[in-house]
Motif scaffolding. Structure first.
Motif, PDB file in Angstrom:
ATOM      1  N   HIS A   1       0.851  -1.184   0.000  1.00 17.61           N
ATOM      2  CA  HIS A   1       0.000   0.000   0.000  1.00 17.61           C
ATOM      3  C   HIS A   1       0.894   1.245   0.000  1.00 17.61           C
ATOM      4  N   PRO A   2       0.588   2.271  -0.802  1.00 14.08           N
ATOM      5  CA  PRO A   2       1.412   3.484  -0.754  1.00 14.08           C
ATOM      6  C   PRO A   2       1.525   4.000   0.678  1.00 14.08           C
ATOM      7  N   GLY A   3       2.728   4.498   1.036  1.00 14.96           N
ATOM      8  CA  GLY A   3       2.926   5.012   2.387  1.00 14.96           C
ATOM      9  C   GLY A   3       3.714   4.055   3.264  1.00 14.96           C
ATOM     10  N   VAL A   4       3.865   2.785   2.851  1.00 13.73           N
ATOM     11  CA  VAL A   4       4.659   1.879   3.688  1.00 13.73           C
ATOM     12  C   VAL A   4       6.130   2.248   3.565  1.00 13.73           C
TER      13      VAL A   4
ATOM     14  N   PHE B   1      -0.970  11.187   4.580  1.00 12.61           N
ATOM     15  CA  PHE B   1       0.130  10.970   3.640  1.00 12.61           C
ATOM     16  C   PHE B   1      -0.081  11.868   2.418  1.00 12.61           C
ATOM     17  N   GLU B   2      -1.323  11.917   1.967  1.00  9.93           N
ATOM     18  CA  GLU B   2      -1.626  12.797   0.830  1.00  9.93           C
ATOM     19  C   GLU B   2      -1.448  14.264   1.198  1.00  9.93           C
ATOM     20  N   LEU B   3      -1.814  14.605   2.420  1.00  7.45           N
ATOM     21  CA  LEU B   3      -1.636  15.997   2.858  1.00  7.45           C
ATOM     22  C   LEU B   3      -0.147  16.368   2.830  1.00  7.45           C
ATOM     23  N   ALA B   4       0.692  15.446   3.317  1.00  8.21           N
ATOM     24  CA  ALA B   4       2.135  15.714   3.326  1.00  8.21           C
ATOM     25  C   ALA B   4       2.652  15.851   1.892  1.00  8.21           C
TER      26      ALA B   4
ATOM     27  N   TRP C   1       0.857  16.780  -0.691  1.00  4.31           N
ATOM     28  CA  TRP C   1       0.336  18.035  -1.212  1.00  4.31           C
ATOM     29  C   TRP C   1       1.168  19.211  -0.688  1.00  4.31           C
ATOM     30  N   ALA C   2       1.520  19.141   0.603  1.00  4.24           N
ATOM     31  CA  ALA C   2       2.303  20.222   1.216  1.00  4.24           C
ATOM     32  C   ALA C   2       3.676  20.324   0.546  1.00  4.24           C
ATOM     33  N   ALA C   3       4.274  19.179   0.230  1.00  2.00           N
ATOM     34  CA  ALA C   3       5.575  19.207  -0.440  1.00  2.00           C
ATOM     35  C   ALA C   3       5.454  19.956  -1.761  1.00  2.00           C
ATOM     36  N   SER C   4       4.361  19.716  -2.496  1.00  2.00           N
ATOM     37  CA  SER C   4       4.255  20.390  -3.780  1.00  2.00           C
ATOM     38  C   SER C   4       3.888  21.857  -3.590  1.00  2.00           C
ATOM     39  N   TYR C   5       3.055  22.149  -2.599  1.00  2.00           N
ATOM     40  CA  TYR C   5       2.663  23.540  -2.375  1.00  2.00           C
ATOM     41  C   TYR C   5       3.866  24.393  -1.969  1.00  2.00           C
ATOM     42  N   TYR C   6       4.705  23.835  -1.077  1.00  2.00           N
ATOM     43  CA  TYR C   6       5.866  24.601  -0.611  1.00  2.00           C
ATOM     44  C   TYR C   6       7.102  24.343  -1.488  1.00  2.00           C
ATOM     45  N   HIS C   7       6.924  23.580  -2.565  1.00  2.00           N
ATOM     46  CA  HIS C   7       8.016  23.272  -3.493  1.00  2.00           C
ATOM     47  C   HIS C   7       9.223  22.730  -2.742  1.00  2.00           C
ATOM     48  N   HIS C   8       8.928  21.805  -1.843  1.00  2.00           N
ATOM     49  CA  HIS C   8       9.984  21.198  -1.047  1.00  2.00           C
ATOM     50  C   HIS C   8      10.177  19.760  -1.532  1.00  2.00           C
ATOM     51  N   PRO C   9      11.435  19.247  -1.512  1.00  2.00           N
ATOM     52  CA  PRO C   9      11.648  17.868  -1.965  1.00  2.00           C
ATOM     53  C   PRO C   9      10.723  16.893  -1.231  1.00  2.00           C
ATOM     54  N   LEU C  10      10.023  16.083  -2.020  1.00  2.00           N
ATOM     55  CA  LEU C  10       8.980  15.217  -1.481  1.00  2.00           C
ATOM     56  C   LEU C  10       9.493  14.272  -0.397  1.00  2.00           C
ATOM     57  N   GLY C  11      10.644  13.647  -0.658  1.00  2.00           N
ATOM     58  CA  GLY C  11      11.151  12.648   0.288  1.00  2.00           C
ATOM     59  C   GLY C  11      11.371  13.243   1.671  1.00  2.00           C
ATOM     60  N   ASP C  12      11.864  14.450   1.685  1.00  2.00           N
ATOM     61  CA  ASP C  12      12.128  15.116   2.959  1.00  2.00           C
ATOM     62  C   ASP C  12      10.808  15.479   3.644  1.00  2.00           C
ATOM     63  N   ALA C  13       9.886  16.005   2.859  1.00  2.00           N
ATOM     64  CA  ALA C  13       8.625  16.485   3.436  1.00  2.00           C
ATOM     65  C   ALA C  13       7.811  15.344   4.042  1.00  2.00           C
ATOM     66  N   VAL C  14       7.674  14.234   3.338  1.00  2.00           N
ATOM     67  CA  VAL C  14       6.806  13.183   3.863  1.00  2.00           C
ATOM     68  C   VAL C  14       7.420  12.507   5.088  1.00  2.00           C
TER      69      VAL C  14
ATOM     70  N   LEU D   1      -1.869  24.520   6.957  1.00  2.00           N
ATOM     71  CA  LEU D   1      -2.092  23.103   6.677  1.00  2.00           C
ATOM     72  C   LEU D   1      -3.219  22.541   7.539  1.00  2.00           C
ATOM     73  N   ALA D   2      -3.449  23.139   8.703  1.00  2.00           N
ATOM     74  CA  ALA D   2      -4.546  22.668   9.551  1.00  2.00           C
ATOM     75  C   ALA D   2      -5.884  22.845   8.817  1.00  2.00           C
ATOM     76  N   ILE D   3      -5.990  23.925   8.055  1.00  2.00           N
ATOM     77  CA  ILE D   3      -7.218  24.139   7.288  1.00  2.00           C
ATOM     78  C   ILE D   3      -7.355  23.026   6.242  1.00  2.00           C
ATOM     79  N   ALA D   4      -6.236  22.756   5.565  1.00  2.00           N
ATOM     80  CA  ALA D   4      -6.274  21.714   4.539  1.00  2.00           C
ATOM     81  C   ALA D   4      -6.577  20.350   5.167  1.00  2.00           C
ATOM     82  N   ARG D   5      -6.029  20.113   6.345  1.00  2.00           N
ATOM     83  CA  ARG D   5      -6.263  18.837   7.023  1.00  2.00           C
ATOM     84  C   ARG D   5      -7.730  18.709   7.423  1.00  2.00           C
TER      85      ARG D   5
END
Ligand code: ADP
Ligand code: ZN
Ligand code: ZN
Length: 735
Positions: free
Chosen positions: A30-33, A81-84, A86-99, A343-347
């Motif tokens: 499953h994605p996220g493992v 996991f999806e929120l994280a 999404w946040a990586a893309s919104y803040y243009h931060h490397p995904l691996g680090d953000a999640v 992000l709390a709003i998005a969550r």
């Protein structure tokens, strides 16, 4: 052939493909493992599965198998996991680090996602304090802690709460305590027959309306709870939470970094006969994972934490509360620069629950969202109980001689207040003895060698300290430039004011509250105990005093240096100054006794300050919003900063200038967007590196994000970009 596409914590903005470990059943993945891999030279790196793909651009000979699949089920629920992501893309931060940052540290390191197999203690069924003699104080204390934790408590946690493990044995011999093996099943949530430990306060009509609005809302709904200081916002939170608990759901409360005090937590613990899980920075990695798991398994009904607690999963989400939503600590200022408030709003949207942003001084962005109808605006305009708002006095000190920063008129008011048996709070947002040290003969100033900043002089213990890079050195006896012995401390910090006040008011305790005086564990608590005796005293301190404290006997608040921010280069300087003034002033007269606030200022005729003091924060904020609209600044435009750092002066700026040219020439920037700068930072050199920034702004968020996406791709390819360290800050709060 299938490959696992993984997010791996690196600065590279891409995913990495691996072969599944031999024997893996792909349909169970499953994605996220978490997946353990070797990555470059590192043998043991933890990645998160994003997807399983049938295609890869990596040549078969280069594809490596992953070493191990660590989880059967993903640690984070899908929507977080999806929120994280999404946040990586919104803040243009490397995904691996953000999640990864959404996970507790132990999980990032690959530990099993389970509770510690610890033995816990709990009170035996029917045990009560009455069974102990009143002389057995220690046993009483320990038993009362057990009674507060009906679901069990570890030895460590018991000690942290002030209990003694040696007493447990004695309690066990008397049949009052027992040990049991901890499994998630032994933590079944259940509502105690008496949910409330103390009676609720009867709400005034505005409070009642606020509670009702939240409790009667359904699905996703953001609220701005704008309540003046002392209006009883916490009581509103408590009664919202009560309804959430009764519905079998959980509440997550985020507070500012300096707001997570024992008093804050105590108010939640005092109300409910249920455990309150606190995610504070003193937790060990193990304790943090256990607390996180309790939230995820639904056995922690109430979770309180700071910014990073935003990603804490809840099994039965009921409400998100952000207290002091305007506070800057909700925005991470390095690395993954996310805003926990935003992000709390998005969550809450993903979880379809209400989210309450509470404050006396809303951020202009939040206020604008409320004015636009995106957030429901709840107002508390009166102080709770019989307390009255404080009287405010601007004290013009342009023509006045000061005694270490304190005017004679102010000292007289302090003396009177103490004589009447009341307490005084002196606010000075500058720690140390004095902000600089000069040579009286040649004028040389002690500067930090690594920053464009003066060294702060500290006397307790004596040393020079740079508050920007933490460098320290001994106080020189002579001027390093001219050899003179005439070295002089210029200006006042909290240590100096403490000294002055001690000399002037020797009969009264002077309590200094700043980062230095509270570094030792329990020292803040001790001082607070003294304040709560109600005896006359002077509290002197930094903004640590401004948040989350309730001082019923403080009737005079003196603000010494709050007007520095009025002329800040940052367009938020005015907003931040106003928030600070209101928050500090709000410590006065919070109970029966009326309060006075005296603000010393060099700018007594400043229109914005006068507006704030005469007409209140909302009126001030309206003016400020108008100004922002005219000057095309947030919330009317969206901003991002491209920041660069380099070891040589001028290099970061030159790099950004080249980037700007590219942006404008290649069409990465849409016609609506603007580029401003580059500018060096106000403090260009910090900790030995030179910093500059380029500002991008657009009236349309989507438009800005398109440009930022192209910009990141461009920078990743650019050879010159390797010679500087660049980062993007989306929705920056410091400009
Ligand atoms: P805020 O967070 O809005 O500054 P607090 O929640 O700290 O205010 O409340 C200030 C004080 O007023 C507290 O001592 C609180 O117990 C008291 N209070 C709150 N609501 C009521 C009420 N409805 N009746 C009486 N006292 C109240
Ligand atoms: Zn000199
Ligand atoms: Zn420095």
């Amino acid at each position: 052939m299938s490959v696992l596409r993984l997010a791996i914590p690196t600065p590279l903005r891409r995913l990495f493909d691996y072969l599944p470990p031999a024997g893996t059943q792909l349909d169970t993945l499953h994605p996220g493992v978490r997946v353990r891999v070797s990555f470059g030279k590192q043998k043991d790196v933890i990645g998160l599965l994003i997807e399983i793909s049938e295609h890869t651009d990596v040549p078969a000979s280069k594809l490596k198998p992953a070493l191990e699949i660590l989880d059967q089920h993903p640690p984070l629920p899908d929507h977080l996991f999806e929120l994280a992501r999404w946040a990586a893309s919104y803040y243009h931060h490397p995904l691996g680090d953000a999640v990864q940052l959404a996970l507790p540290v132990m999980l990032r390191k690959g530990a099993p996602c389970q509770f510690a197999h610890a033995l816990l203690w709990r009170a035996s069924a029917g045990a009560s304090l009455d069974a102990l003699s009143s002389r057995a104080k220690k046993q009483q204390e320990t038993l009362s802690i057990l009674l507060e934790h009906p679901q069990g408590i570890s030895n460590d946690a018991l000690r942290a709460e002030g209990g003694e493990t040696v007493q447990l044995k004695k309690l066990a011999e008397k049949g009052l305590a027992e040990q049991f093996e901890f499994t998630p099943d032994s933590h079944r949530p259940h509502l105690p027959p008496e949910l409330l430990r103390e009676p609720v306060l009867s709400l005034n009509s505005q409070q009642q309306q606020a509670v009702d609005s939240v409790n009667q809302s359904s699905g996703f709904q953001p609220f701005l709870l704008e309540g003046i200081t002392g209006s009883g916002k916490t009581e509103v939170y408590l009664q919202i939470i009560e309804a959430v608990l009764k519905a079998g759901k959980q509440a997550l409360i985020l507070v500012p970094e300096i707001g997570l005090t024992p008093q804050t937590v105590a108010r939640f613990k005092a109300r409910f006969n249920l455990p309150v899980v606190v995610l504070h920075s003193n937790l060990s990695e193990r304790q943090r994972l256990d607390a996180w798991l309790k939230a995820r398994e639904g056995v922690a009904p109430i979770v309180i934490g700071t910014r990073s607690a935003l990603f804490t999963p809840l099994k039965h989400p009921g409400v998100l509360i952000i207290d002091e939503e305007h506070d800057a600590s909700f925005k991470q200022q390095d690395g993954f620069r996310y805003s926990a408030r935003d992000l709390a709003i998005a969550r809450a949207h993903r979880e379809q629950i209400p989210v309450v942003l509470g404050t006396a001084t809303p951020a202009l962005e939040t206020l604008w969202n409320a004015r636009q109808g995106r957030y429901q605006h709840l107002k508390l305009t009166q102080r709770a109980g019989n307390a009255k708002p404080p009287r405010f006095e601007l004290m013009d000190i342009r023509q006045t001689a000061l005694n270490d920063g304190l005017s004679t008129a102010l000292l007289r008011q302090i003396a009177n207040t103490l004589k009447q048996g009341n307490q005084v709070l002196v606010f000075l947002n500058r720690r140390g003895f004095s902000p600089s040290m000069h040579c009286d003969s040649c004028g040389a100033i002690a500067d930090c060698r690594r920053c464009d900043a003066h060294m702060t002089l500290h006397m307790k213990p004596p040393h020079l300290h740079c508050h920007h890079c933490d460098s320290q050195r001994p106080i020189p006896r002579q001027c390093p430039e001219c050899g003179s012995h005439e070295l002089k401390a210029v200006g006042s910090g909290t240590e100096r004011s403490e000294q002055t006040l001690t000399a002037m008011f020797p009969k009264y305790p002077i309590l200094r509250v700043d980062r230095d005086s509270t570094a030792r564990k329990d020292s803040l608590e001790k001082m607070m105990k003294q304040v709560h005796t109600g005896e006359p005293c002077i509290l002197i301190g930094t903004q640590m005093l401004a948040k989350g404290h309730h001082f019923p006997d403080v009737t005079l608040v003196a603000i010494l240096n709050a007007d520095g921010g009025l002329f800040s280069a940052d367009f938020r300087g005015m907003e931040r100054t106003a928030q600070l003034i209101i928050q500090v002033a709000g410590r006065a007269g919070r109970a029966e006794k009326p309060g006075n606030v005296v603000m010393q200022t060099m700018h007594a005729d400043h229109p914005a300050i006068n507006r704030l003091i005469e007409d209140g924060y909302s009126a001030f904020a309206d003016d400020e919003l108008q100004l922002r609209r005219h000057t095309q600044l947030p919330p009317f435009q969206h901003l991002a900063l491209l920041k660069a750092e380099a070891n040589k002066q001028g290099r970061a700026e030159a790099f950004l200038r080249a980037v700007r040219e590219q942006l404008e020439q290649t069409g990465m920037l849409s016609p609506q967007s603007r580029c401003i700068g580059p500018f060096p930072f106000t403090m260009e050199k910090k900790a030995g590196v030179f910093r500059a920034q380029l500002q991008l702004q657009s009236p349309q968020r989507a438009d800005l994000h398109r440009s930022l996406g192209l910009l990141c791709q461009f920078l990743e390819q650019l050879p010159e970009a390797k010679k500087v360290r660049w980062t993007l800050d989306v929705d920056p709060i410091e400009v």
